[in-house]
Scaffold this motif. Structure first.
Motif, PDB file in Angstrom:
ATOM      1  N   GLN A   1       0.861  -1.179   0.000  1.00 25.00           N
ATOM      2  CA  GLN A   1       0.000   0.000   0.000  1.00 25.00           C
ATOM      3  C   GLN A   1       0.902   1.235   0.000  1.00 25.00           C
ATOM      4  N   THR A   2       0.567   2.157  -0.852  1.00 16.56           N
ATOM      5  CA  THR A   2       1.293   3.434  -0.902  1.00 16.56           C
ATOM      6  C   THR A   2       0.332   4.504  -0.417  1.00 16.56           C
ATOM      7  N   PRO A   3       0.731   5.245   0.574  1.00 16.79           N
ATOM      8  CA  PRO A   3      -0.205   6.257   1.079  1.00 16.79           C
ATOM      9  C   PRO A   3      -0.298   7.456   0.128  1.00 16.79           C
ATOM     10  N   ALA A   4      -1.391   8.130   0.237  1.00 17.56           N
ATOM     11  CA  ALA A   4      -1.560   9.333  -0.588  1.00 17.56           C
ATOM     12  C   ALA A   4      -0.796  10.475   0.084  1.00 17.56           C
ATOM     13  N   VAL A   5      -0.160  11.286  -0.733  1.00 16.60           N
ATOM     14  CA  VAL A   5       0.569  12.457  -0.201  1.00 16.60           C
ATOM     15  C   VAL A   5      -0.029  13.693  -0.871  1.00 16.60           C
TER      16      VAL A   5
ATOM     17  N   GLN B   1       1.381  12.392  -4.486  1.00 13.83           N
ATOM     18  CA  GLN B   1       1.434  10.940  -4.675  1.00 13.83           C
ATOM     19  C   GLN B   1       0.049  10.407  -4.371  1.00 13.83           C
ATOM     20  N   TYR B   2      -0.444   9.633  -5.295  1.00 20.00           N
ATOM     21  CA  TYR B   2      -1.770   9.050  -5.101  1.00 20.00           C
ATOM     22  C   TYR B   2      -1.641   7.789  -4.255  1.00 20.00           C
ATOM     23  N   ALA B   3      -2.692   7.506  -3.575  1.00 20.22           N
ATOM     24  CA  ALA B   3      -2.697   6.281  -2.769  1.00 20.22           C
ATOM     25  C   ALA B   3      -2.872   5.067  -3.718  1.00 20.22           C
ATOM     26  N   SER B   4      -2.231   4.044  -3.388  1.00 20.82           N
ATOM     27  CA  SER B   4      -2.369   2.860  -4.251  1.00 20.82           C
ATOM     28  C   SER B   4      -2.280   1.596  -3.382  1.00 20.82           C
TER      29      SER B   4
END
Length: 187
Positions: A9-13, A172-175
């Protein structure tokens, strides 16, 4: 075989770039107008008046005017006449009493040898025969005070506001990434 499911999971920034707003305040100087009316002082004075009356002195020196001199002579003759009548009456009274000692004709009329003097046509001499009068009057003062008129024109302040910048963007979008386990196809 068991496989492990991987979840990444990549958090949204979110990025916010903000600069504050600015105020600019300026106020022009007030305009002041001053006008002055000068004061005024008016002084009015009259000349002093000197009055010299020498009529009594002239009357003492030479009798004064003809009318004044005649009046003095007339009133003097009238007085002398009345004095003469009084003297004759006194002599007549003494003559009526001839029997008294000292009332003889020689004693009554013999002593009356002084001539009747003519009345003095001049007025009485005195150190106060000249009247001097000095009349002065107070000066009249008119004063108007000075006036100062002040007018002030003020100016309202000029206020300017410049908005700051506000940028909001996604850096950065969440993914969510799923990685399944490897499946062995050889089976």
């Amino acid at each position: 075989m068991q496989g492990i499911l991987q979840i990444r999971q990549t958090p949204a920034v979110i990025n916010i770039d903000a600069d504050p707003g600015t105020y600019s305040i300026s106020q022009p100087k007030a305009e002041v107008n001053i006008s002055t009316t000068p004061g005024r002082l008016d002084v009015e004075s009259s000349r002093p008046k000197l009055t010299i009356d020498q009529s009594q002195a002239r009357a003492a020196y030479n009798g004064g005017t003809v009318l004044e001199m005649n009046e003095r002579i007339y009133s003097g003759i009238q007085q002398l006449y009345l004095q003469g009548i009084a003297r004759r009456m006194e002599q007549g009274t003494r003559m009526a009493e001839f029997f008294k000692p000292g009332n003889t004709i020689a004693e009554i009329y013999g002593t009356d040898t002084e001539p009747n003097s003519f009345p003095n046509p001049c007025g009485p001499a005195s150190y106060d025969n000249v009247d001097i009068r000095f009349d002065t009057s107070a000066p009249q003062l008119n004063y108007r005070p000075a006036e100062v008129n002040i007018q002030v024109d003020r100016h309202e302040p000029e206020i300017e506001y410049t908005r700051g910048k506000l940028d909001i963007y996604m850096q950065q979008y969440a993914s969510v990434e799923f990685t399944p386990p490897e499946i062995n196809m050889q089976i």
